[in-house]
Write a protein that holds these residues in place. Structure first.
Motif, PDB file in Angstrom:
ATOM      1  N   LEU A  62      67.321  81.059  97.836  1.00  0.00           N
ATOM      2  CA  LEU A  62      67.021  80.316  98.973  1.00  0.00           C
ATOM      3  C   LEU A  62      67.556  80.263 100.215  1.00  0.00           C
ATOM      4  CD1 LEU A  62      67.252  76.637  98.116  1.00  0.00           C
ATOM      5  CD2 LEU A  62      68.544  77.537 100.161  1.00  0.00           C
ATOM      6  N   ALA A  63      68.929  81.089 100.143  1.00  0.00           N
ATOM      7  CA  ALA A  63      69.319  81.341 101.642  1.00  0.00           C
ATOM      8  C   ALA A  63      68.567  82.248 102.447  1.00  0.00           C
ATOM      9  CB  ALA A  63      70.752  81.253 101.588  1.00  0.00           C
ATOM     10  N   ARG A  64      68.500  83.610 101.543  1.00  0.00           N
ATOM     11  CA  ARG A  64      67.762  84.194 102.161  1.00  0.00           C
ATOM     12  C   ARG A  64      66.647  84.115 102.846  1.00  0.00           C
ATOM     13  NH1 ARG A  64      63.866  87.469 100.278  1.00  0.00           N
ATOM     14  NH2 ARG A  64      64.436  86.717  98.283  1.00  0.00           N
ATOM     15  N   LEU A  65      65.440  83.262 101.824  1.00  0.00           N
ATOM     16  CA  LEU A  65      64.459  83.188 101.739  1.00  0.00           C
ATOM     17  C   LEU A  65      64.014  81.933 103.143  1.00  0.00           C
ATOM     18  CD1 LEU A  65      61.317  82.648 101.117  1.00  0.00           C
ATOM     19  CD2 LEU A  65      61.632  80.722  98.845  1.00  0.00           C
ATOM     20  N   CYS A  66      64.857  81.243 102.980  1.00  0.00           N
ATOM     21  CA  CYS A  66      65.029  80.588 104.626  1.00  0.00           C
ATOM     22  C   CYS A  66      65.544  81.627 105.962  1.00  0.00           C
ATOM     23  CB  CYS A  66      66.500  79.295 104.292  1.00  0.00           C
ATOM     24  SG  CYS A  66      66.122  77.873 102.981  1.00  0.00           S
ATOM     25  N   ARG A  67      65.904  82.407 105.825  1.00  0.00           N
ATOM     26  CA  ARG A  67      66.521  82.635 106.808  1.00  0.00           C
ATOM     27  C   ARG A  67      64.964  83.630 107.483  1.00  0.00           C
ATOM     28  NH1 ARG A  67      70.784  84.941 105.985  1.00  0.00           N
ATOM     29  NH2 ARG A  67      70.514  86.689 105.023  1.00  0.00           N
ATOM     30  N   GLU A  68      64.265  84.044 106.034  1.00  0.00           N
ATOM     31  CA  GLU A  68      62.665  84.951 106.553  1.00  0.00           C
ATOM     32  C   GLU A  68      62.166  84.048 107.068  1.00  0.00           C
ATOM     33  OE1 GLU A  68      62.961  87.526 102.915  1.00  0.00           O
ATOM     34  OE2 GLU A  68      60.643  86.051 102.552  1.00  0.00           O
ATOM     35  N   ARG A  69      61.808  82.430 106.637  1.00  0.00           N
ATOM     36  CA  ARG A  69      60.799  81.799 106.679  1.00  0.00           C
ATOM     37  C   ARG A  69      61.391  81.273 107.578  1.00  0.00           C
ATOM     38  NH1 ARG A  69      56.001  82.791 105.216  1.00  0.00           N
ATOM     39  NH2 ARG A  69      56.325  84.002 102.793  1.00  0.00           N
ATOM     40  N   ASP A  70      62.824  80.725 108.457  1.00  0.00           N
ATOM     41  CA  ASP A  70      63.109  80.293 109.823  1.00  0.00           C
ATOM     42  C   ASP A  70      63.550  78.836 109.562  1.00  0.00           C
ATOM     43  OD1 ASP A  70      64.053  80.580 112.451  1.00  0.00           O
ATOM     44  OD2 ASP A  70      62.329  80.251 113.495  1.00  0.00           O
ATOM     45  N   VAL A  71      63.317  78.901 108.100  1.00  0.00           N
ATOM     46  CA  VAL A  71      63.808  77.169 107.848  1.00  0.00           C
ATOM     47  C   VAL A  71      65.414  77.148 108.315  1.00  0.00           C
ATOM     48  CG1 VAL A  71      63.965  75.521 105.977  1.00  0.00           C
ATOM     49  CG2 VAL A  71      61.463  77.040 106.767  1.00  0.00           C
ATOM     50  N   LEU A  72      65.693  76.009 108.012  1.00  0.00           N
ATOM     51  CA  LEU A  72      67.137  75.300 107.869  1.00  0.00           C
ATOM     52  C   LEU A  72      67.141  75.148 106.777  1.00  0.00           C
ATOM     53  CD1 LEU A  72      67.330  72.866 110.950  1.00  0.00           C
ATOM     54  CD2 LEU A  72      67.962  74.979 111.330  1.00  0.00           C
ATOM     55  N   TRP A  73      68.547  75.524 106.594  1.00  0.00           N
ATOM     56  CA  TRP A  73      69.398  74.522 105.035  1.00  0.00           C
ATOM     57  C   TRP A  73      70.296  73.835 104.980  1.00  0.00           C
ATOM     58  CZ3 TRP A  73      72.650  76.283 101.322  1.00  0.00           C
ATOM     59  CH2 TRP A  73      73.641  77.180 101.499  1.00  0.00           C
ATOM     60  N   ILE A  74      70.558  72.407 104.048  1.00  0.00           N
ATOM     61  CA  ILE A  74      71.571  72.322 103.898  1.00  0.00           C
ATOM     62  C   ILE A  74      71.990  72.037 102.820  1.00  0.00           C
ATOM     63  CG2 ILE A  74      72.494  69.335 104.487  1.00  0.00           C
ATOM     64  CD1 ILE A  74      69.120  68.667 106.028  1.00  0.00           C
ATOM     65  N   ALA A  75      73.464  72.195 102.873  1.00  0.00           N
ATOM     66  CA  ALA A  75      74.192  72.053 101.585  1.00  0.00           C
ATOM     67  C   ALA A  75      74.757  70.796 101.838  1.00  0.00           C
ATOM     68  CB  ALA A  75      75.658  73.685 101.488  1.00  0.00           C
ATOM     69  N   ASP A  76      74.614  70.460 100.428  1.00  0.00           N
ATOM     70  CA  ASP A  76      75.441  68.936  99.872  1.00  0.00           C
ATOM     71  C   ASP A  76      76.551  69.199  99.515  1.00  0.00           C
ATOM     72  OD1 ASP A  76      75.817  66.194  98.907  1.00  0.00           O
ATOM     73  OD2 ASP A  76      73.895  65.997  98.650  1.00  0.00           O
ATOM     74  N   GLU A  77      77.891  69.470  99.922  1.00  0.00           N
ATOM     75  CA  GLU A  77      78.702  69.653  99.366  1.00  0.00           C
ATOM     76  C   GLU A  77      80.133  68.567  98.882  1.00  0.00           C
ATOM     77  OE1 GLU A  77      80.362  72.277  97.272  1.00  0.00           O
ATOM     78  OE2 GLU A  77      78.942  74.127  98.840  1.00  0.00           O
ATOM     79  N   VAL A  78      79.156  67.301  99.195  1.00  0.00           N
ATOM     80  CA  VAL A  78      79.432  66.079  98.603  1.00  0.00           C
ATOM     81  C   VAL A  78      80.399  65.645  97.172  1.00  0.00           C
ATOM     82  CG1 VAL A  78      78.926  63.211  98.362  1.00  0.00           C
ATOM     83  CG2 VAL A  78      78.333  64.881 100.812  1.00  0.00           C
ATOM     84  N   PHE A  79      79.367  66.626  96.165  1.00  0.00           N
ATOM     85  CA  PHE A  79      80.303  66.591  95.104  1.00  0.00           C
ATOM     86  C   PHE A  79      80.749  68.175  94.841  1.00  0.00           C
ATOM     87  CE2 PHE A  79      79.146  66.614  90.326  1.00  0.00           C
ATOM     88  CZ  PHE A  79      80.871  66.162  89.761  1.00  0.00           C
ATOM     89  N   SER A  80      79.814  68.696  95.189  1.00  0.00           N
ATOM     90  CA  SER A  80      80.839  70.350  94.205  1.00  0.00           C
ATOM     91  C   SER A  80      81.500  70.595  95.899  1.00  0.00           C
ATOM     92  CB  SER A  80      78.999  70.831  94.485  1.00  0.00           C
ATOM     93  OG  SER A  80      78.672  71.154  96.139  1.00  0.00           O
ATOM     94  N   GLY A  81      81.938  70.360  96.604  1.00  0.00           N
ATOM     95  CA  GLY A  81      82.179  70.785  97.420  1.00  0.00           C
ATOM     96  C   GLY A  81      84.237  70.441  96.853  1.00  0.00           C
ATOM     97  N   TYR A  82      85.448  71.096  97.592  1.00  0.00           N
ATOM     98  CA  TYR A  82      87.027  70.761  97.285  1.00  0.00           C
ATOM     99  C   TYR A  82      87.375  71.297  95.761  1.00  0.00           C
ATOM    100  CZ  TYR A  82      88.369  68.933 101.964  1.00  0.00           C
ATOM    101  OH  TYR A  82      88.167  68.857 103.278  1.00  0.00           O
ATOM    102  N   GLY A  83      86.955  71.587  95.472  1.00  0.00           N
ATOM    103  CA  GLY A  83      87.162  72.719  94.242  1.00  0.00           C
ATOM    104  C   GLY A  83      86.443  72.201  92.856  1.00  0.00           C
ATOM    105  N   ARG A  84      85.413  71.465  92.949  1.00  0.00           N
ATOM    106  CA  ARG A  84      85.203  70.841  91.882  1.00  0.00           C
ATOM    107  C   ARG A  84      84.286  72.127  91.135  1.00  0.00           C
ATOM    108  NH1 ARG A  84      86.417  67.253  88.834  1.00  0.00           N
ATOM    109  NH2 ARG A  84      86.683  66.034  90.347  1.00  0.00           N
TER     110      ARG A  84
END
Ligand SMILES: *Cc1c(COP(=O)(O)O)cnc(C)c1O
Length: 430
Positions: free
Chosen positions: A230-252
């Motif tokens: 997904l990150a590669r594709l967004c770069r290729e297409r020049d689209v931004l990508w947002i990581a919602d780490e609200v739950f997944s972050g901080y070691g979860r």
């Protein structure tokens, strides 16, 4: 104060979140919690309950961590709040520096808000504003995944992919396309995302995802490879990508950020929940230099800022959370606990009535129906059973899960796993 008095006031005036109010008012029996410590809640009668979901996923370090209490107390004695407009203060400034140090590479600017939803809302507005400043104002759309959950404000609701939560507010404000969730067939899901970006790429502001783990969808996880692509594709297409780490972050999910496991860094990252150890409502949106650059040029202003932006109490506690992660090696010490969860949930897969089981980091989940849904009721049978045995195990419809504090004591974790197993066995045979 008596339990009856609390319940009477509650039932007379409170409008509860995600609750069928008619049924609650008629027959609901809330837990009346008087205090909490570590992974346990105590009710007004002195009974304790293991907090299996860290109080809606926030208490990553358990309840009442002494260092967080001290940080809060000390900060409250000097500066409880001041606006961030034209004023700088130590907690907000140093927290931003410390956060960028532990963030995925390239994220170097921190915007503060109040909770997960506002962190997402800020990210969406940053993405829209970014493209306008870059002369591509037609990029107004977002892409999110089926089953996605990004919060409760109108913008967050519009990009959400849980149909049931979105339906009452359909058509409001934000334009969003939904791509298939990658859980079952990640190659097909990726191809579908590729098609959306190929067709609509130059009208899309950003793709937003919950990295590796879709929480509210029913604790559905997907392979890191999807995120890498997904990150590669967004770069290729020049689209931004947002990581919602609200739950997944901080070691979860086992690492500080879920993104790390895919070796990728987003243009915007949102964090909340574990960010303050679940003690205060505060959140942050981190932006890359690329996103920030047009705002650092000319006269551009990001027209957004909450009353409590950079709140010193929240910031002081959030700094202490990072210090505790370092000093107490929270991620390392959670690893054997995550292994215990993985072993136990692998075993639960064979219990009668369990359709599927899975785990990722400090999350374990089982579906009690082949087509598990939030509207399902099977999980509530387990909930009732667990309360009797001393655990607060609120389900997501047909999905029963645990997401305990990362610091849960080994004995508490064993007790929790035993309660889950016993409840699944009892309710499954019915
Ligand atoms: C909880 C959550 C939110 C919303 O956070 P709030 O603090 O409840 O506003 C957004 N995204 C994800 C992935 C969440 O789990």
């Amino acid at each position: 104060m008596s339990r009856e008095r609390v319940i009477a006031a509650d039932k007379a005036h409170l409008w509860r979140p995600y609750t069928a109010m008619r049924r609650y008012l008629a027959e609901g029996e809330p837990l009346v919690v008087a205090r909490a410590e570590g992974a346990r809640l105590w009710d007004d009668r002195g009974r304790s309950y293991l907090d299996a979901n860290s109080s809606w996923w926030v208490a990553a370090l358990g309840h009442g961590h002494p260092r967080l209490l001290r940080a809060l107390r000390e900060q409250s004695e000097t500066l409880a709040h001041v606006t961030l407009a034209g004023i700088a203060h130590e907690p907000a400034a140093l927290l931003a520096e410390e956060l960028c140090r532990v963030a995925p590479p390239g994220l170097a600017r921190v915007f503060y808000s109040d909770d997960g939803s506002t962190a997402i809302e800020a990210a969406l507005k940053m993405a829209l504003h970014y493209w306008q400043l870059r002369g591509q104002a037609r990029r107004r759309r977002f892409v999110a995944l089926d089953g996605a959950f990004h919060g409760e404000t109108l913008g967050c609701t519009a990009i959400g992919g849980v149909e049931l939560f979105r339906r009452p507010f359909a058509g409001a404000v934000v334009e969003c396309l939904h791509a298939p969730a990658p859980e079952s067939d990640y190659a097909a899901a990726f191809a579908a995302l590729g098609e959306i970006l190929a067709q609509d790429g130059d009208a899309i502001a950003a793709v937003i995802v919950e990295p590796l783990l879709q929480g509210a969808a029913g604790m559905r996880s997907y392979p890191a490879a999807y995120l890498t692509e997904l990150a590669r594709l967004c770069r290729e297409r020049d689209v931004l990508w947002i990581a919602d780490e609200v739950f997944s972050g901080y070691g979860r999910t086992g690492t500080m950020w879920a993104c790390e496991q895919a070796g990728v860094a987003p243009d915007l990252l949102c964090t909340a929940k574990g960010f303050t150890g679940g003690m205060l409502p505060m959140a942050a949106t981190l932006a890359s230099e690329r996103v920030f650059a047009p705002f650092a040029e000319g006269e551009a202003i990001f027209f957004h800022g909450h009353s409590f932006c950079g709140n010193p109490l929240g910031a002081a506690v959030a700094r202490e959370v990072l210090a505790i992660f370092r000093d107490e090696a929270v991620l390392e010490r959670a690893r054997p606990k995550a292994r215990r969860i993985a072993e136990a949930f692998a075993r639960f897969a064979s219990i009668d009535g369990v359709a599927r089981a899975r785990s990722l980091g400090m999350v374990g989940a089982v579906d009690l129906a082949a087509e598990a849904s939030y509207a399902g009721t099977t999980g509530w049978r387990v909930y009732d059973e667990a309360l009797k045995r001393g655990a607060y195990l609120r389900p997501l419809g047909d999905t029963v899960y645990i997401a305990p504090p990362l610091t849960i004591a080994d004995a508490d974790l064993e007790e929790l796993l035993a309660i889950v197993e016993a409840c699944l066995r009892v309710t499954g045979c019915r």
